[in-house]
Structures are given as C-alpha cells and as structure tokens.
Design an enzyme around this catalytic site. Structure first.
Site, PDB file in Angstrom:
ATOM      1  N   VAL A 183       0.853  -1.197   0.000  1.00  0.00           N
ATOM      2  CA  VAL A 183       0.000   0.000   0.000  1.00  0.00           C
ATOM      3  C   VAL A 183       0.886   1.242   0.000  1.00  0.00           C
ATOM      4  O   VAL A 183       1.729   1.392   0.882  1.00  0.00           O
ATOM      5  CB  VAL A 183      -0.917   0.045   1.249  1.00  0.00           C
ATOM      6  CG1 VAL A 183      -1.761   1.314   1.244  1.00  0.00           C
ATOM      7  CG2 VAL A 183      -1.803  -1.182   1.320  1.00  0.00           C
ATOM      8  N   GLY A 219       3.252   2.305  -2.170  1.00  0.00           N
ATOM      9  CA  GLY A 219       4.590   2.303  -2.778  1.00  0.00           C
ATOM     10  C   GLY A 219       5.627   2.709  -1.732  1.00  0.00           C
ATOM     11  O   GLY A 219       5.851   2.004  -0.762  1.00  0.00           O
ATOM     12  N   GLY A 261       7.049   1.257 -15.418  1.00  0.00           N
ATOM     13  CA  GLY A 261       6.996   0.256 -14.335  1.00  0.00           C
ATOM     14  C   GLY A 261       6.034   0.650 -13.225  1.00  0.00           C
ATOM     15  O   GLY A 261       6.175   0.223 -12.091  1.00  0.00           O
ATOM     16  N   LYS A 305      -5.992  -2.172  -1.916  1.00  0.00           N
ATOM     17  CA  LYS A 305      -5.282  -1.422  -0.864  1.00  0.00           C
ATOM     18  C   LYS A 305      -6.242  -1.026   0.259  1.00  0.00           C
ATOM     19  O   LYS A 305      -5.878  -1.070   1.441  1.00  0.00           O
ATOM     20  CB  LYS A 305      -4.586  -0.205  -1.488  1.00  0.00           C
ATOM     21  CG  LYS A 305      -3.401  -0.633  -2.367  1.00  0.00           C
ATOM     22  CD  LYS A 305      -2.940   0.449  -3.312  1.00  0.00           C
ATOM     23  CE  LYS A 305      -1.713   0.006  -4.105  1.00  0.00           C
ATOM     24  NZ  LYS A 305      -1.422   0.849  -5.272  1.00  0.00           N
TER      25      LYS A 305
HETATM   26  N1  HSE Z   1       0.054  -0.261 -10.020  1.00  0.00           N
HETATM   27  C1  HSE Z   1       0.215   0.288  -8.704  1.00  0.00           C
HETATM   28  C2  HSE Z   1       0.021   1.804  -8.780  1.00  0.00           C
HETATM   29  C3  HSE Z   1       1.575  -0.049  -8.199  1.00  0.00           C
HETATM   30  O1  HSE Z   1      -0.021   2.334  -9.893  1.00  0.00           O
HETATM   31  O2  HSE Z   1      -0.108   2.441  -7.746  1.00  0.00           O
HETATM   32  C4  HSE Z   1       1.788   0.251  -6.737  1.00  0.00           C
HETATM   33  O3  HSE Z   1       0.948  -0.528  -5.920  1.00  0.00           O
END
Ligand code: HSE
Length: 337
Positions: free
Chosen positions: A151, A153, A206, A224
């Site tokens: 949750v 990043g 990414g 999340k």
């Molecule tokens: N795909 C997710 C985002 C990655 O864009 O927040 C991080 O959890």
C-alpha cells in the site's frame, strides 16, 4: 541475513539494485548484510549458497529475461523446492497480484512461513484473499511478516498507522492510492491526452500492474483499501465488500472542467468501519489529496491527533524498494540486529 527472492520483475530487480547501491550504508548504519542466496522467476531460478553476484544476476535478467541463464541456473517451476531446501532466513514474495485466489503468491508465503522463514511481500493478492490466515500463521510459526510495499509504494502508510499513530483510534483512512491512475488523470488534465496512450507510458515506467485494467478499474485501489481495513482498522473485510468505480469514464474534457472550477478529479479510496469505497471524486486544489503525477496521498482521521496527511511516490521500482528495504531493516531490528 540470507534471502530468497521470488518474482524478478520490476520490484525484484529494484530491491537487488538497492542492495548493491546501499550495501555500505546498510552495513555501517544498520549492521545489516543482505545475502541473496536464491532468486526465482516464472521461468527458472539461480541459486548460490554463498550469495549471488547481484550485478551479474541483474545483467542476466535484463539480457535473457530470466535468471535461469545465470551461471548454474535452472529452468522450471522451482519456487517451492527453493523455499523448502535453500538455507535462508527470509523470503521476499514479489510475484504479480492475482485477486482471484492470491496464487501463486499465497502458496509461496504459506510455504515460507511453514519452513520457518520470515516473509516480506508487496503482493496484494495473498493479503486480500487471506490476510487473517497469514497473520495468524506468522504468529504460530514465530516468523516476522511485513507488507509495507503493498500500500502506498514508498509512502509508509501502514507503518505510520500501525506504529507512529498507535495512540489514536483511526476512524477513517482516505487516500489517492494508485500511482498509475493518478498519473493518467494528471496528464489528461494537463495535456488533454486520452487514457489509452498514457496507460502504455505508465507500463513502460513500471508503474502499472502487470494487468493494467486492475489500475484503471479501481481494483488495485480497492485491494489497498481492503488491506488497510484489515491490517489497520482490524476489520474482516473482503475485496467484494468495497464499492468500486474506476476511471474509464473520465474524459480529458471532464478533468479540464474540474480544473476550471478549482477542483481535481482523483480516484479516492475510503476505508471506514461503515464504508469501503473507491470512486473518482472532486478534490479542491490545495487539499492534501490534490496531488499530481504518480504521487499517492493519504489522510487519517484520528481521535487525538485529529487529522494527519502524508504524501509521496506511490509506485515505481526504485521508490518502492524504500518500503521493501525498510521492512527488511525492521525485521533485522526485531530479531535484535
Ligand atoms: N500499479 C500500482 C500503482 C503499483 O499504480 O499504484 C503500486 O501498488
């Protein structure tokens, strides 16, 4: 600390790059010497009981798209054998999220705990499907279990809530929790570019999930919210308890009109004991949740502290390695290191 890494996509590579870049810092400041003894991806594995040569491993993975081509590497589905047989203290489970049944991450985590190995994961699937089970299993097995990277990043949402705000009752968590959709909405409003083009860019950076529809349709944010409901609010929530609307129907025109009215459209997740919801909402410019680009932002409503907001980079391999490495240092300390 002897480490097995399962999953060698953006995040697996990101944590290895951080190990290389921060080796001196980890040793000098934290007395921590991570030794990666095995890495598995979907095609095979590389193992060295004395520690893999990480720059070489990273080069191999970039060139051949699998670690199986590392010297002495093997092809095949080897993860469970590695978890059982390789002598290691801790497993990083970093395979992609599967919201249907949490697999294969769920089996990897169960197996690692059963083998007496500590677990750090970024994988939302197992946490959404079986949070209570995994939390209990870790206690039963006497192993540490951390999931900060799942949750926010790089943003320490879970650590802030569970540790630093522990004197408070938390009545609501409200946040912009998906970097990909925030990036898309920001670019749409600034440049009027349609969603499809920006999604491709988000994948290249990414940021996006392996399946980007999870981002766009709000499912990633809903995962999340489910994790926060269970891990922070102590609920017993399922993903299906979250009312979800994604951003597919948001047009560049809508974002422009919002901006003219002093607002931003944000994909907002809300976790309260009486409401679990994800939906695009208008947020006034200047509000703590009115963050742009790949940023995430979270506001906690609290009985003592009233309101605390936090913001930072919510996606991206380098940024997320901050949380993964933070969990490792936290476990190292919990073990008396
Ligand atoms: N795909 C997710 C985002 C990655 O864009 O927040 C991080 O959890």
């Amino acid at each position: 600390m002897r480490i097995i890494i399962v999953g060698f996509g953006n995040l697996g590579r990101g944590i290895c790059k951080a190990f290389v870049e921060k080796a001196d810092f980890l040793r000098k400041v934290h007395g921590l010497v991570p030794k990666v003894v095995a890495v598995a991806d979907e095609f095979g594995a590389a193992v060295d009981e004395n520690g893999l040569d990480l720059p070489q491993l990273l080069k191999t993975a970039e060139s051949y798209k699998t670690v199986a081509r590392y010297r002495g590497g093997r092809r095949g589905k080897l993860v469970l054998d590695l978890i059982d047989e390789v002598s290691a203290d801790l497993v990083f489970e970093l395979t992609p999220t599967n919201i249907k049944n949490g697999e294969p991450g769920l089996t990897h985590i169960r197996r690692a705990m059963q083998a007496g190995k500590h677990v750090i994961t970024s994988n939302k699937g197992p946490l959404v499907v079986a949070f209570k089970e995994l939390d209990s299993l870790a206690r039963k097995q006497g192993v540490e279990f951390r999931y900060s990277a799942s949750v926010g990043g790089a943003v320490p949402v879970i650590g802030l809530a569970k540790k630093l705000l522990s004197a408070n009752e938390i009545s609501e968590i409200r946040g912009v929790l998906n970097g990909t959709t925030n990036y898309i909405l920001t670019r749409m409003s600034a440049e009027g570019v349609p969603q499809e083009i920006i999604i491709r860019e988000a994948q290249e950076l990414g940021l996006a999930e392996k399946d980007p529809t999870l981002d766009i349709d709000g499912i990633d944010t809903a995962c999340k919210i489910t994790i926060l409901a269970n891990a922070v609010l102590g609920m017993n929530a399922k993903l299906s308890d979250v009312k979800v609307v994604g951003i597919r129907r948001i047009t560049p025109e809508a974002t422009r009109l919002a901006q003219e009215a002093g607002q931003m459209i944000k994909l907002v997740g809300i976790a309260r004991r009486d409401l679990l919801e994800v939906a695009p909402k208008l947020v006034p410019l200047g509000h703590p949740l009115a963050v742009g680009g790949t940023l995430n932002a979270v506001t906690f409503k609290l009985d003592l502290a009233r309101e605390i907001s936090i913001t930072g980079f919510g996606a991206g391999p380098r940024e997320t390695s901050s949380s993964l490495l933070g969990d490792l240092i936290d476990i190292h300390r919990a073990l008396g290191g």
